[in-house]
Design an enzyme around this catalytic site. Sequence first.
Site, short mmCIF file in Angstrom:
data_model
loop_
_atom_site.label_atom_id
_atom_site.label_comp_id
_atom_site.label_asym_id
_atom_site.label_seq_id
_atom_site.Cartn_x
_atom_site.Cartn_y
_atom_site.Cartn_z
N LYS A 195 14.12 -10.70 1.09
CA LYS A 195 12.90 -9.90 1.15
C LYS A 195 12.53 -9.60 2.60
CE LYS A 195 12.16 -10.11 -3.33
NZ LYS A 195 11.99 -8.94 -4.21
N GLU A 252 16.02 -1.85 -0.62
CA GLU A 252 15.44 -1.70 -1.95
C GLU A 252 13.95 -1.44 -1.84
OE1 GLU A 252 16.81 -4.72 -4.60
OE2 GLU A 252 14.98 -4.72 -5.80
N ASP A 277 15.12 -6.03 0.66
CA ASP A 277 14.15 -5.51 -0.31
C ASP A 277 12.76 -5.53 0.30
OD1 ASP A 277 12.55 -4.97 -2.49
OD2 ASP A 277 13.32 -6.58 -3.76
N GLU A 290 12.86 -0.93 -10.24
CA GLU A 290 12.15 -1.96 -11.01
C GLU A 290 10.74 -1.52 -11.37
OE1 GLU A 290 12.29 -4.85 -7.61
OE2 GLU A 290 10.39 -5.49 -8.43
N HIS A 327 17.82 -4.52 -12.08
CA HIS A 327 16.85 -5.48 -11.57
C HIS A 327 16.69 -6.59 -12.59
CE1 HIS A 327 12.57 -6.91 -11.45
NE2 HIS A 327 12.92 -7.12 -10.20
N ASP A 354 15.10 -1.85 -15.24
CA ASP A 354 14.45 -3.14 -15.52
C ASP A 354 14.23 -3.21 -17.03
OD1 ASP A 354 12.29 -5.31 -14.14
OD2 ASP A 354 11.78 -4.61 -16.15
#
Lengths: 438, 438
Positions: A221, A275, A249, A304, A354, A327
């Site tokens: 992240k 992402e 992400d 997602e 995801h 997702d």
Amino acid sequence: MGKQTTITGLEVKDIRFPTSLQHDGSDAMHTNPDYSCAYVIIRTDSYFNGHGLTFTCGNGTEVVVAGINALSTMVVGKQAYDIFNDFGTFWRKLTSDSQLRWIGPEKGVMHLATAAVINALWDLWGRLEDKPVWKLLSDMTPEQLVSTIDFRYITDVVTKDEAIEMLKKDQPLREQREKDLLANGYPAYTTQVGWLGYSDAKIKTLCQKYLDQGFTAFKVKVGQNLENDKQRCKMVRESIGWNNTLMVDANQVWDVQEAIDWMVQLKEFKPLWIEEPTSPDDVIGHAAIARALEPHGIKVATGEMCANRIMFKQFLQHKALHYCQIDSARIGGVNEILSVYLMAKKLNVKVCPHAGGVGLCEMVQHLQFWDFVCLNGDKNGKWIEYVDQQHEHFKVPTNVKNAAYIPPTAPGYNTEMFEQTLIDHEYPTGKMRKNIEP
Amino acid sequence: MGKQTTITGLEVKDIRFPTSLQHDGSDAMHTNPDYSCAYVIIRTDSYFNGHGLTFTCGNGTEVVVAGINALSTMVVGKQAYDIFNDFGTFWRKLTSDSQLRWIGPEKGVMHLATAAVINALWDLWGRLEDKPVWKLLSDMTPEQLVSTIDFRYITDVVTKDEAIEMLKKDQPLREQREKDLLANGYPAYTTQVGWLGYSDAKIKTLCQKYLDQGFTAFKVKVGQNLENDKQRCKMVRESIGWNNTLMVDANQVWDVQEAIDWMVQLKEFKPLWIEEPTSPDDVIGHAAIARALEPHGIKVATGEMCANRIMFKQFLQHKALHYCQIDSARIGGVNEILSVYLMAKKLNVKVCPHAGGVGLCEMVQHLQFWDFVCLNGDKNGKWIEYVDQQHEHFKVPTNVKNAAYIPPTAPGYNTEMFEQTLIDHEYPTGKMRKNIEP
């Protein structure tokens, strides 16, 4: 096909896990999530029930529960096979009620509610047919498969007839692909090393743990602090080496130019993709980011939080993503996700689902397995996300071995939780409540 | 600015009107609406309260009520002027809660809930300042005005500094425009002649009624049946003549190519615009329709179901609409709508607000008045929609004379309903309930 089975009831529960205590799942936008779900049980007059869910982050689960209750009169009292034999028509009815449509349409709370109900119906269907959902899907003729899909608003990219042709083309290859899948599984990547709240020591330990398990792709992240991102990407790269794959992400924290500028600063760590660089609604913004980062070798991934097939259609049409991250719990369940796979195939974009906590991994594997067997037949450079959380609460959890998802053989959609979990984690009555309330 | 005022409570009511009995408001997608709203009262320790609402169509209002309850802890206990003096920051907090954000973000039920709360706050602010909201807005300096806006995700089209420059440019013209507005009002068009469930005789009578009232622009619902559309457009054209303006509205029933083919069949009736030809999420589809209908002289309008500023941004960037139809109750209330006006001005697109029953007209007039006074200064070829429903339930209803909205002078946002209406129409306890339940 199908025997007489009447749907006699629909029950919904607000289930929450106190994940914010350990910062599991924390990212630049969701700093404090309590992984949760709105959990649906569809009861029938047969031995079988259907279990389904949509993922939530704690507060607001009660709003999704209200949305599911609003949909339930359209399900209860129906013959299950009247739904399954013309599933596309039923799906449209569920999402197009003359009064309820206004508070969507096909997005946000009502579409999460739709996903939970639809996922429970697929679980029921699998159990009635004694097949896991991936196998139920893979055994359908092209005509049966497309009969589950509502093509409204996507015929400018793929029509029902084109979809049938696409599926027919690969029909002879299904048997061989299924054998491959059962023998080798489907590659997974892990996000478990990269949550923002974790300490350096914890991240290093986790990298080694997942390397030892055979993982070759790792997601981190980013987006809260550039210097911190550099340090963490460096640390993860040092742990996993340069031959493995790193993804990053941002969970939507940037504006368009900001995303470009920030990612250029991280290119030295050679991330495969960025992402969710900006708002999940911004097709044109993602396309601008994708164009700007192309010379730097960084791809764009998103999905997602993509609201529905119409948004996915545009992301695919407008070259706004390179990796399409469907997702299992956000757009309106299995039926609508199948239409996204068909559009992605037509427009030649890779689908890398995801997943996350509370059953997202359990469900989404089925869809990617179907895609491999019936549509794409290629695992190269593709993965299903794997997050190692809440699996212990499911009766048939995912089975990930050597960094590959192994297809389940139990009937249904792997969505049923243990009774004790449903009692302990029901909000606000369960005993775990004390770990959530301030 | 501002005196000490504490927000002491937030109350929410589910209010429904049995409009489906007369087919008022029926269109090709919403065949059976009961015009309704989630109604918010923000209570303070001062003499003044704030009233706000978001529009709904009957079922599902209870889901929006649940959404508003989820937001209320972020409002109750706050100092009103701590919110108003940094309103953009507060707005972002309300729409970015780390847990609630997942079930939006910024769309559907949660964004309707946001709109209701935000609209009540603006009503409160107007009352505290003893000004109607349009005047409150029009008296703000450019810097004050932009401080109410969250520019996240739109800086690729308009930045805070650009917005200030745009507003500064027209600042000297405000006084004169305000005089014009108070003297002449702002043009309205009517949709009351064209609901799909109405008989021919009723449509003709209504055309004459609104012609007599001075209306020159009329909107008709289309999209259920082509022959019926032709007959009804012909009838309305014969009633209103060819010098007046006709708009048509399909309420999202078509796919992209279908929209083009159908509208070519209706071009003989010279509609100014086709409204909502396809999914409200389909920017690229609307752009394709707009390009295809250009040679036929038909423009594209949309916006009443556009989810948020990010979607509006793309419609504006991608030339996917000619008329931008902001709605006072859908995107996150006044603050976010102001950002759409700024983007439309920058990209040179006309704003013609959507309105309807249950207070939509009462609210949206304020925004268009502000736009006229501070930003655009031009009414030419622009109208505010007017629907003649439920005005009698509001303490200060719209005042439309000679087909023009006359600016209100009462403080607030014209959102307060009579106590008796709130008692009679509260669902499911009020006495009007028997007209709604089957």
